[in-house]
Design a protein around this motif. Structure first.
Motif, PDB file in Angstrom:
ATOM      1  N   PHE A 120       0.820  -1.204   0.000  1.00 20.83           N
ATOM      2  CA  PHE A 120       0.000   0.000   0.000  1.00 20.83           C
ATOM      3  C   PHE A 120       0.853   1.253   0.000  1.00 20.83           C
ATOM      4  O   PHE A 120       1.850   1.348   0.708  1.00 20.83           O
ATOM      5  CB  PHE A 120      -0.891  -0.013   1.250  1.00 20.83           C
ATOM      6  CG  PHE A 120      -1.721   1.213   1.418  1.00 20.83           C
ATOM      7  CD1 PHE A 120      -2.855   1.392   0.659  1.00 20.83           C
ATOM      8  CD2 PHE A 120      -1.376   2.182   2.337  1.00 20.83           C
ATOM      9  CE1 PHE A 120      -3.639   2.524   0.808  1.00 20.83           C
ATOM     10  CE2 PHE A 120      -2.150   3.307   2.498  1.00 20.83           C
ATOM     11  CZ  PHE A 120      -3.276   3.478   1.739  1.00 20.83           C
ATOM     12  N   GLU A 121       0.443   2.203  -0.806  1.00 24.92           N
ATOM     13  CA  GLU A 121       1.028   3.534  -0.750  1.00 24.92           C
ATOM     14  C   GLU A 121      -0.087   4.550  -0.894  1.00 24.92           C
ATOM     15  O   GLU A 121      -1.082   4.296  -1.568  1.00 24.92           O
ATOM     16  CB  GLU A 121       2.115   3.743  -1.797  1.00 24.92           C
ATOM     17  CG  GLU A 121       1.652   3.805  -3.211  1.00 24.92           C
ATOM     18  CD  GLU A 121       2.809   3.986  -4.202  1.00 24.92           C
ATOM     19  OE1 GLU A 121       3.951   3.654  -3.866  1.00 24.92           O
ATOM     20  OE2 GLU A 121       2.543   4.459  -5.297  1.00 24.92           O
ATOM     21  N   ALA A 122       0.072   5.677  -0.218  1.00 24.15           N
ATOM     22  CA  ALA A 122      -0.946   6.726  -0.249  1.00 24.15           C
ATOM     23  C   ALA A 122      -0.368   7.964  -0.910  1.00 24.15           C
ATOM     24  O   ALA A 122       0.748   8.377  -0.608  1.00 24.15           O
ATOM     25  CB  ALA A 122      -1.404   7.052   1.163  1.00 24.15           C
ATOM     26  N   VAL A 123      -1.139   8.549  -1.810  1.00 22.64           N
ATOM     27  CA  VAL A 123      -0.779   9.823  -2.433  1.00 22.64           C
ATOM     28  C   VAL A 123      -1.890  10.786  -2.058  1.00 22.64           C
ATOM     29  O   VAL A 123      -3.047  10.572  -2.407  1.00 22.64           O
ATOM     30  CB  VAL A 123      -0.671   9.687  -3.972  1.00 22.64           C
ATOM     31  CG1 VAL A 123      -0.331  11.020  -4.603  1.00 22.64           C
ATOM     32  CG2 VAL A 123       0.345   8.636  -4.342  1.00 22.64           C
ATOM     33  N   TYR A 124      -1.532  11.835  -1.338  1.00 16.50           N
ATOM     34  CA  TYR A 124      -2.551  12.735  -0.815  1.00 16.50           C
ATOM     35  C   TYR A 124      -2.920  13.871  -1.763  1.00 16.50           C
ATOM     36  O   TYR A 124      -4.026  14.368  -1.722  1.00 16.50           O
ATOM     37  CB  TYR A 124      -2.101  13.296   0.534  1.00 16.50           C
ATOM     38  CG  TYR A 124      -1.989  12.209   1.565  1.00 16.50           C
ATOM     39  CD1 TYR A 124      -3.134  11.660   2.128  1.00 16.50           C
ATOM     40  CD2 TYR A 124      -0.767  11.705   1.959  1.00 16.50           C
ATOM     41  CE1 TYR A 124      -3.052  10.640   3.061  1.00 16.50           C
ATOM     42  CE2 TYR A 124      -0.675  10.689   2.895  1.00 16.50           C
ATOM     43  CZ  TYR A 124      -1.817  10.173   3.440  1.00 16.50           C
ATOM     44  OH  TYR A 124      -1.745   9.168   4.357  1.00 16.50           O
ATOM     45  N   GLU A 125      -2.010  14.307  -2.571  1.00 14.63           N
ATOM     46  CA  GLU A 125      -2.280  15.357  -3.551  1.00 14.63           C
ATOM     47  C   GLU A 125      -1.638  14.937  -4.864  1.00 14.63           C
ATOM     48  O   GLU A 125      -0.481  14.524  -4.886  1.00 14.63           O
ATOM     49  CB  GLU A 125      -1.670  16.693  -3.104  1.00 14.63           C
ATOM     50  CG  GLU A 125      -2.261  17.259  -1.843  1.00 14.63           C
ATOM     51  CD  GLU A 125      -3.446  18.157  -2.110  1.00 14.63           C
ATOM     52  OE1 GLU A 125      -3.557  18.678  -3.229  1.00 14.63           O
ATOM     53  OE2 GLU A 125      -4.261  18.326  -1.198  1.00 14.63           O
TER      54      GLU A 125
END
Length: 120
Positions: free
Chosen positions: A92-97
């Motif tokens: 999992f990886e999160a990209v916020y913008e």
């Protein structure tokens, strides 16, 4: 702190232990989707045909409790072993913008789940 536009990897290089424990936690979560429908079905059956049995009310009590009390967020439970390793299992990886033009490029690299928060 990672910049908002940069991907935040929760476990960049997971160990075998983190990967296996994350898989175990994901399996527990998935198992509930198989067990609970049978549990609900049997509970209804038991209440109709064995309403005075102690065992009936033992299996029905958690269901009644979950109906009566509103759901509560369980952030602390998800931060405990084994659930804190689930991001390692799913890579999992999160990209916020992110810019709209970068989304198709990300989609070509690997499968993605895109969630958008509406702004008013």
């Amino acid at each position: 702190m990672v910049a908002l536009g940069e991907p935040q990897r929760f476990y960049p290089n997971p160990t075998t232990y983190e990967f296996l424990v994350g898989g175990f936690a994901a399996s527990l979560m998935s198992l509930s989707y198989f067990i609970i429908p049978f549990w609900l079905g049997y509970s209804i059956f038991a209440v109709i045909f064995y309403p005075f049995s102690f065992f009936t009310w033992l299996i029905v009590t958690p269901i009644i409790t979950s109906i009566v009390y509103p759901p509560q967020p369980s952030k602390t439970a998800l931060q405990q072993w084994p659930f804190k390793y689930m991001p390692a299992y799913f890579d999992f990886e999160a990209v916020y913008e992110i810019d709209e033009k970068e989304i198709p490029k990300m989609m070509e690299e690997r499968p993605n789940l895109v969630c958008v928060q509406p702004h008013g």
